[in-house]
Design an enzyme around this catalytic site. Structure first.
Site, PDB file in Angstrom:
ATOM      1  N   GLU A  59       0.815  -1.225   0.000  1.00 24.43           N
ATOM      2  CA  GLU A  59       0.000   0.000   0.000  1.00 24.43           C
ATOM      3  C   GLU A  59       0.843   1.267   0.000  1.00 24.43           C
ATOM      4  OE1 GLU A  59      -2.797  -0.550   3.210  1.00 24.43           O
ATOM      5  OE2 GLU A  59      -3.626  -2.354   2.279  1.00 24.43           O
TER       6      GLU A  59
ATOM      7  N   ASN B  90       2.255  -4.975  -3.223  1.00 20.28           N
ATOM      8  CA  ASN B  90       0.828  -5.266  -3.062  1.00 20.28           C
ATOM      9  C   ASN B  90       0.070  -3.963  -2.842  1.00 20.28           C
ATOM     10  OD1 ASN B  90      -1.221  -7.345  -2.583  1.00 20.28           O
ATOM     11  ND2 ASN B  90      -1.170  -6.769  -0.404  1.00 20.28           N
TER      12      ASN B  90
ATOM     13  N   HIS C 277     -10.188  -5.725  -3.049  1.00 20.79           N
ATOM     14  CA  HIS C 277     -11.312  -5.539  -2.113  1.00 20.79           C
ATOM     15  C   HIS C 277     -12.359  -4.729  -2.876  1.00 20.79           C
ATOM     16  CE1 HIS C 277      -9.254  -7.105   1.382  1.00 20.79           C
ATOM     17  NE2 HIS C 277      -8.229  -6.308   1.185  1.00 20.79           N
TER      18      HIS C 277
ATOM     19  N   GLU D  35      -6.245 -10.334  -1.967  1.00 18.35           N
ATOM     20  CA  GLU D  35      -7.104 -10.142  -0.788  1.00 18.35           C
ATOM     21  C   GLU D  35      -8.561 -10.060  -1.214  1.00 18.35           C
ATOM     22  OE1 GLU D  35      -5.673  -6.936   1.710  1.00 18.35           O
ATOM     23  OE2 GLU D  35      -3.576  -7.465   1.355  1.00 18.35           O
TER      24      GLU D  35
ATOM     25  N   ASP E  74     -12.271  -9.912  -1.829  1.00 23.04           N
ATOM     26  CA  ASP E  74     -13.638 -10.005  -1.312  1.00 23.04           C
ATOM     27  C   ASP E  74     -14.493  -9.059  -2.149  1.00 23.04           C
ATOM     28  OD1 ASP E  74     -12.918  -7.503  -0.061  1.00 23.04           O
ATOM     29  OD2 ASP E  74     -12.549  -8.502   1.843  1.00 23.04           O
TER      30      ASP E  74
END
Ligand code: 9MR
Length: 483
Positions: free
Chosen positions: A147, A207, A247, A278, A280
């Site tokens: 990030e 990432n 996400h 990650e 979702d």
């Protein structure tokens, strides 16, 4: 009597020549995510903590990411040493016992830094070395930097620690020059040194989130994705893999766009592995470019990865909705809790899509008519045009209604310090987004010039830029001029 099964062979007449294509029997449908993924040649993983290691983890997944237990806030001391590695060890041991890959998460991050908060590069380097050596090859992938880029699609680096260590020595707006200080570069250099010194096979990843599409909601170019692309391109010798967190929710920068696959592809074209790290998906994704229910959205994401050979793994960020960091969005593949889990429609869709494998099935299905996430055709075109000092070639990924073009600029018999490429698009075609070049115009004659960091190209060497557009772009004849 013994019978011998022979592979089916078909004879194809291709351009007057006969080619033999062998078609094996269709692979049997697998019944777990990990088996279906393995059959397709990728991993399918999950984020977990030691308290969530129910039997389903080893049954369904073949990759494990510690959701919180390898973060500096848990394992780092203020001098870059290690502490409290018990939970991380439990997870690594569980993974090993269950034949799962491990992704280490994470080393250099502005958040959850714990005792490492405010450390200088030397201390970060110490921590990087300790973390890599602690688990060695038991960790297949490490998120070295997490990030690093700002929110809200600015395309800028974050400014808070550890990025406050950065210095732009010549003031040209980037941190890529030899005289600059860049915590991303220096952390990856250190990590690469440790990997090489220890003979490790661990791969080093960067990432981030909101980097998944070439565009964000409304077709605006995804500057954050472009910035990540520039970082990977510049530090390619140290970076092995890129994580798209994925996400997906109603934030305009976090939606699923039709150009997810094209974006995965452009990173893959740099030679790195791409992972969905990650995943979702909000089950009420109203601002969604793709516009489908949760199961269908999962299917699209899985398909986009399957369609790019170097997209080598997908990880969901938790097992069940109620145990997720975003439980209210019900974004995962299972309901239930405490080891008592029920499969959702999203699970069935993912399993089904994985079972189709990497080759797009039924590319003309009405469900997937004009999406770049399905069945791109790759058609390289070569510039026949002689030029002063450089040549340019175009490689196209096309689908019905759109394309991504990658342009390679090659210096001739002398080094060049800048370049300019002129392309004339067919009428009706429009450029919507470009990277690694400044652009003049969107349609008709469109001009692309180098940026500060990619103008210099040595004799016979190449650099690349790219653009995405609507319409078609076949038959382009780029004219390259060096300066
Ligand atoms: O899922 C993690 C949650 O349990 C923690 O409280 C949170 C703290 O920041 O971190 C979550 O994981 C994050 C991951 O490490 C980095 N990308 C975003 C994830 C979700 O916030």
């Amino acid at each position: 009597m013994t019978s011998i099964a022979l592979p089916t062979a078909v004879l194809l007449l291709v351009g007057g020549a006969v080619a033999v294509q062998s078609i094996g029997p269709a692979a049997a449908a697998e019944t777990t995510l990990r088996a279906a993924a393995a059959q397709a040649g990728l991993f399918f993983g999950v984020a977990a903590s030691p308290g969530r290691l129910s039997s389903i983890v080893g049954q369904e997944f073949n990759q494990l990411t510690p959701e919180n237990d390898m973060k500096p806030s848990t394992i780092a001391t203020s001098t870059g040493g290690l502490q409290n590695t018990g939970n991380a060890d439990t997870l690594v041991n569980y993974a090993q016992t269950n034949n799962m890959l491990v992704r280490g998460h994470t080393m250099v991050w502005h958040s959850q830094a714990g005792a490492l908060q405010g450390a200088n590069q030397a201390t970060l380097n110490t921590f990087i070395g300790n973390a890599l050596n602690r688990w060695g090859n038991r960790i297949a992938y490490w998120d070295v930097v997490n990030e690093a880029l700002d929110d809200n699609n600015t395309g800028r680096r974050r400014t808070q620690w550890p990025h406050s260590l950065n210095r732009d020595a010549n003031g040209d707006g980037d941190f890529f020059d030899a005289g600059d200080t860049d915590v991303i570069r220096d952390s990856f250099i250190r990590a690469k040194q440790v990997v090489q010194a220890g003979g490790l096979t661990t791969k080093l990843c960067i990432n981030d989130y909101d980097v998944e599409g070439l565009t964000v909601q409304g077709g605006t170019q995804n500057r954050k994705a472009n910035a990540l692309y520039d970082i990977v391109r510049n530090y390619r010798q140290y970076i092995d893999c890129v994580g798209f967190q994925a996400h997906f929710n109603d934030n305009p920068n976090s939606i699923i766009t039709n150009d997810l696959q094209a974006n995965i592809q452009r990173f893959a074209d740099l030679g790195v592995e791409v992972h969905i790290t990650e995943l979702d998906i909000d089950d009420d994704l109203s601002n969604n470019d793709i516009g489908a229910g949760q199961a269908e959205n999962y299917r699209k994401v899985v398909r986009a990865c399957l369609n790019v050979a170097k997209c080598t793994g997908i990880t969901v960020w938790g097992i069940s909705d109620s145990e997720s960091w975003r439980s209210s969005e019900r974004g995962l593949l299972f309901t239930g809790s405490n080891g008592n889990y029920q499969k959702k429609a999203a699970y069935t869709a993912v399993l089904d899509e994985l079972n189709k494998g990497r080759v797009p099935i039924n590319p003309t299905s009405p469900n997937t008519p004009s999406s770049p996430s399905v069945s791109p055709t790759v058609s390289p075109t070569v510039s026949p045009t002689p030029s002063t000092g450089c040549t340019a070639t175009v490689s196209l990924d096309s689908w019905t209604g759109g394309f991504v073009a990658t342009v390679t600029v090659t210096a001739g018999t002398a080094p060049i310090n800048g370049w300019n490429v002129l392309l004339t698009l067919p009428s009706g075609s429009t450029v919507t987004n470009s990277w690694n070049a400044t652009r003049g115009g969107n349609s008709g004659a469109v001009q692309f010039s180098n940026l500060s960091y990619n103008g210099r190209v040595n004799t016979g060497q190449s650099t690349q830029f790219g653009f995405q557009g609507t319409g078609t772009a076949t038959g382009l004849t780029p004219v390259c001029t060096a300066s």
